[in-house]
Motif scaffolding. Structure first.
Motif, PDB file in Angstrom:
ATOM      1  N   GLN A 104      -0.471 -14.039   4.774  1.00  0.00           N
ATOM      2  CA  GLN A 104      -1.585 -14.486   3.944  1.00  0.00           C
ATOM      3  C   GLN A 104      -2.142 -13.513   3.138  1.00  0.00           C
ATOM      4  N   VAL A 105      -1.351 -13.434   2.079  1.00  0.00           N
ATOM      5  CA  VAL A 105      -1.760 -12.275   0.969  1.00  0.00           C
ATOM      6  C   VAL A 105      -1.669 -12.978  -0.293  1.00  0.00           C
ATOM      7  N   ARG A 106      -2.226 -12.446  -1.475  1.00  0.00           N
ATOM      8  CA  ARG A 106      -2.308 -12.789  -2.821  1.00  0.00           C
ATOM      9  C   ARG A 106      -0.767 -12.365  -3.267  1.00  0.00           C
ATOM     10  N   GLY A 107      -0.436 -11.072  -3.027  1.00  0.00           N
ATOM     11  CA  GLY A 107       0.841 -10.394  -3.421  1.00  0.00           C
ATOM     12  C   GLY A 107       0.946  -9.143  -2.985  1.00  0.00           C
ATOM     13  N   LEU A 108       1.871  -8.572  -3.862  1.00  0.00           N
ATOM     14  CA  LEU A 108       2.281  -6.961  -3.755  1.00  0.00           C
ATOM     15  C   LEU A 108       2.150  -6.247  -4.833  1.00  0.00           C
ATOM     16  N   THR A 109       1.855  -4.882  -4.806  1.00  0.00           N
ATOM     17  CA  THR A 109       1.644  -4.201  -6.023  1.00  0.00           C
ATOM     18  C   THR A 109       1.855  -2.889  -5.810  1.00  0.00           C
ATOM     19  N   ILE A 110       2.535  -2.136  -6.913  1.00  0.00           N
ATOM     20  CA  ILE A 110       2.281  -0.709  -6.785  1.00  0.00           C
ATOM     21  C   ILE A 110       1.341  -0.117  -7.625  1.00  0.00           C
ATOM     22  N   PRO A 111       0.465   0.226  -7.716  1.00  0.00           N
ATOM     23  CA  PRO A 111      -0.694   0.567  -8.814  1.00  0.00           C
ATOM     24  C   PRO A 111       0.122   1.797  -9.716  1.00  0.00           C
ATOM     25  N   GLY A 112      -0.141   1.518 -10.978  1.00  0.00           N
ATOM     26  CA  GLY A 112       0.451   2.651 -11.786  1.00  0.00           C
ATOM     27  C   GLY A 112       1.626   2.379 -12.005  1.00  0.00           C
ATOM     28  N   MET A 113       2.510   3.513 -12.134  1.00  0.00           N
ATOM     29  CA  MET A 113       3.909   3.593 -12.357  1.00  0.00           C
ATOM     30  C   MET A 113       4.526   4.563 -11.836  1.00  0.00           C
ATOM     31  N   PRO A 114       4.611   4.615 -10.155  1.00  0.00           N
ATOM     32  CA  PRO A 114       5.329   5.754  -9.643  1.00  0.00           C
ATOM     33  C   PRO A 114       6.617   6.339 -10.248  1.00  0.00           C
ATOM     34  N   GLN A 115       7.212   7.309 -10.550  1.00  0.00           N
ATOM     35  CA  GLN A 115       8.382   7.508 -11.038  1.00  0.00           C
ATOM     36  C   GLN A 115       9.755   7.296 -10.427  1.00  0.00           C
ATOM     37  N   SER A 116       9.595   7.186  -9.084  1.00  0.00           N
ATOM     38  CA  SER A 116      10.834   6.995  -8.337  1.00  0.00           C
ATOM     39  C   SER A 116      10.954   5.367  -7.944  1.00  0.00           C
ATOM     40  N   ALA A 117      10.015   4.614  -8.118  1.00  0.00           N
ATOM     41  CA  ALA A 117      10.210   3.017  -8.113  1.00  0.00           C
ATOM     42  C   ALA A 117      11.345   2.598  -8.789  1.00  0.00           C
ATOM     43  N   PRO A 118      11.990   1.505  -8.551  1.00  0.00           N
ATOM     44  CA  PRO A 118      12.818   0.749  -9.096  1.00  0.00           C
ATOM     45  C   PRO A 118      12.373   0.536 -10.545  1.00  0.00           C
ATOM     46  N   GLY A 119      13.204   0.734 -11.467  1.00  0.00           N
ATOM     47  CA  GLY A 119      13.097   0.867 -12.648  1.00  0.00           C
ATOM     48  C   GLY A 119      12.668   1.904 -13.558  1.00  0.00           C
ATOM     49  N   MET A 120      11.873   2.966 -12.877  1.00  0.00           N
ATOM     50  CA  MET A 120      11.500   4.054 -13.457  1.00  0.00           C
ATOM     51  C   MET A 120      12.768   5.081 -12.848  1.00  0.00           C
ATOM     52  N   ASP A 121      12.977   5.116 -11.575  1.00  0.00           N
ATOM     53  CA  ASP A 121      14.398   5.622 -11.277  1.00  0.00           C
ATOM     54  C   ASP A 121      14.573   7.273 -11.313  1.00  0.00           C
ATOM     55  N   ILE A 122      13.133   8.053 -11.351  1.00  0.00           N
ATOM     56  CA  ILE A 122      13.284   9.390 -10.972  1.00  0.00           C
ATOM     57  C   ILE A 122      12.762   9.991  -9.908  1.00  0.00           C
ATOM     58  N   PRO A 123      13.846  10.318  -8.964  1.00  0.00           N
ATOM     59  CA  PRO A 123      13.337  10.709  -7.593  1.00  0.00           C
ATOM     60  C   PRO A 123      12.459  11.615  -7.527  1.00  0.00           C
ATOM     61  N   GLY A 124      11.877  11.585  -6.176  1.00  0.00           N
ATOM     62  CA  GLY A 124      10.831  12.789  -6.107  1.00  0.00           C
ATOM     63  C   GLY A 124       9.387  12.517  -5.791  1.00  0.00           C
ATOM     64  N   THR A 125       8.947  11.172  -6.270  1.00  0.00           N
ATOM     65  CA  THR A 125       7.618  10.825  -6.185  1.00  0.00           C
ATOM     66  C   THR A 125       7.300   9.922  -5.040  1.00  0.00           C
ATOM     67  N   PRO A 126       6.805  10.036  -3.839  1.00  0.00           N
ATOM     68  CA  PRO A 126       6.463   9.240  -3.004  1.00  0.00           C
ATOM     69  C   PRO A 126       5.466   8.040  -3.318  1.00  0.00           C
ATOM     70  N   TYR A 127       5.531   6.944  -2.626  1.00  0.00           N
ATOM     71  CA  TYR A 127       4.614   5.901  -3.281  1.00  0.00           C
ATOM     72  C   TYR A 127       4.514   4.941  -2.329  1.00  0.00           C
ATOM     73  N   GLU A 128       3.694   3.873  -2.494  1.00  0.00           N
ATOM     74  CA  GLU A 128       3.270   2.984  -1.524  1.00  0.00           C
ATOM     75  C   GLU A 128       3.134   1.506  -2.227  1.00  0.00           C
ATOM     76  N   VAL A 129       3.721   0.697  -1.313  1.00  0.00           N
ATOM     77  CA  VAL A 129       3.768  -0.814  -1.694  1.00  0.00           C
ATOM     78  C   VAL A 129       2.446  -1.313  -1.010  1.00  0.00           C
ATOM     79  N   LEU A 130       1.556  -1.814  -1.775  1.00  0.00           N
ATOM     80  CA  LEU A 130       0.280  -2.608  -1.132  1.00  0.00           C
ATOM     81  C   LEU A 130       0.428  -3.940  -1.198  1.00  0.00           C
ATOM     82  N   SER A 131      -0.209  -4.673   0.020  1.00  0.00           N
ATOM     83  CA  SER A 131      -0.256  -6.206  -0.217  1.00  0.00           C
ATOM     84  C   SER A 131      -1.966  -6.223  -0.466  1.00  0.00           C
ATOM     85  N   PHE A 132      -2.195  -7.088  -1.186  1.00  0.00           N
ATOM     86  CA  PHE A 132      -3.430  -7.354  -1.681  1.00  0.00           C
ATOM     87  C   PHE A 132      -3.915  -9.115  -1.454  1.00  0.00           C
TER      88      PHE A 132
END
Length: 146
Positions: A104-132
């Motif tokens: 029961q959430v509105r959706g998922l987000t990765i605020p900003g643009m973490p460098q290692s997320a899919p589509g950015m693909d530069i390894p080394g930056t940890p990130y979290e996927v948040l539900s909201f």
């Protein structure tokens, strides 16, 4: 004349059907026409079996307002799938989990643009996927080491 199949042939056909990727529902992505990382994320989702419709927009603000994505949760592109909002470079595995568990959430987000997320693909930056949720409250949905 009846077709005859050996047990091995039927078992092989059945196994290949089970191994085939299950396609997710259609994903509609709103993005800037000049954003290369958004195109790379679209490719990531397509490679993972999602059917993706892309709508290029010069002004993303009305889409983010419609999706009820606050500036603190925003990223470069906004997508919609089965009533959920996917904001930014969320990995396909998280979108699949969202669709399977239907929280029961509105959706998922990765605020900003973490460098290692899919589509950015530069390894080394940890990130979290948040539900909201509808009130903008967040919880960690998943963590990535980068």
């Amino acid at each position: 004349m009846a077709n005859t199949f050996s047990y091995g042939t039927l078992l092989g056909l059945f196994s290949s059907l089970l191994a085939a990727p299950v396609l997710a529902a259609s994903l509609t992505v709103y993005k800037s026409p000049s954003c290369g990382c958004c195109e790379d994320w679209v490719s990531h989702m397509q490679e993972e079996g999602f059917v993706v419709k892309v709508i290029d927009r010069d002004n993303m603000l009305p889409i983010k307002q419609q999706a009820e994505v606050s500036p603190a949760l925003a990223s470069c592109h906004t997508a919609f799938i089965e009533g959920y909002v996917i904001e930014g470079h969320v990995p396909s595995a998280d979108v699949r989990q969202l669709l399977e568990t239907k929280p029961q959430v509105r959706g998922l987000t990765i605020p900003g643009m973490p460098q290692s997320a899919p589509g950015m693909d530069i390894p080394g930056t940890p990130y979290e996927v948040l539900s909201f949720d509808e009130q903008g409250q967040t919880q960690v949905f998943s963590r990535y080491a980068g």
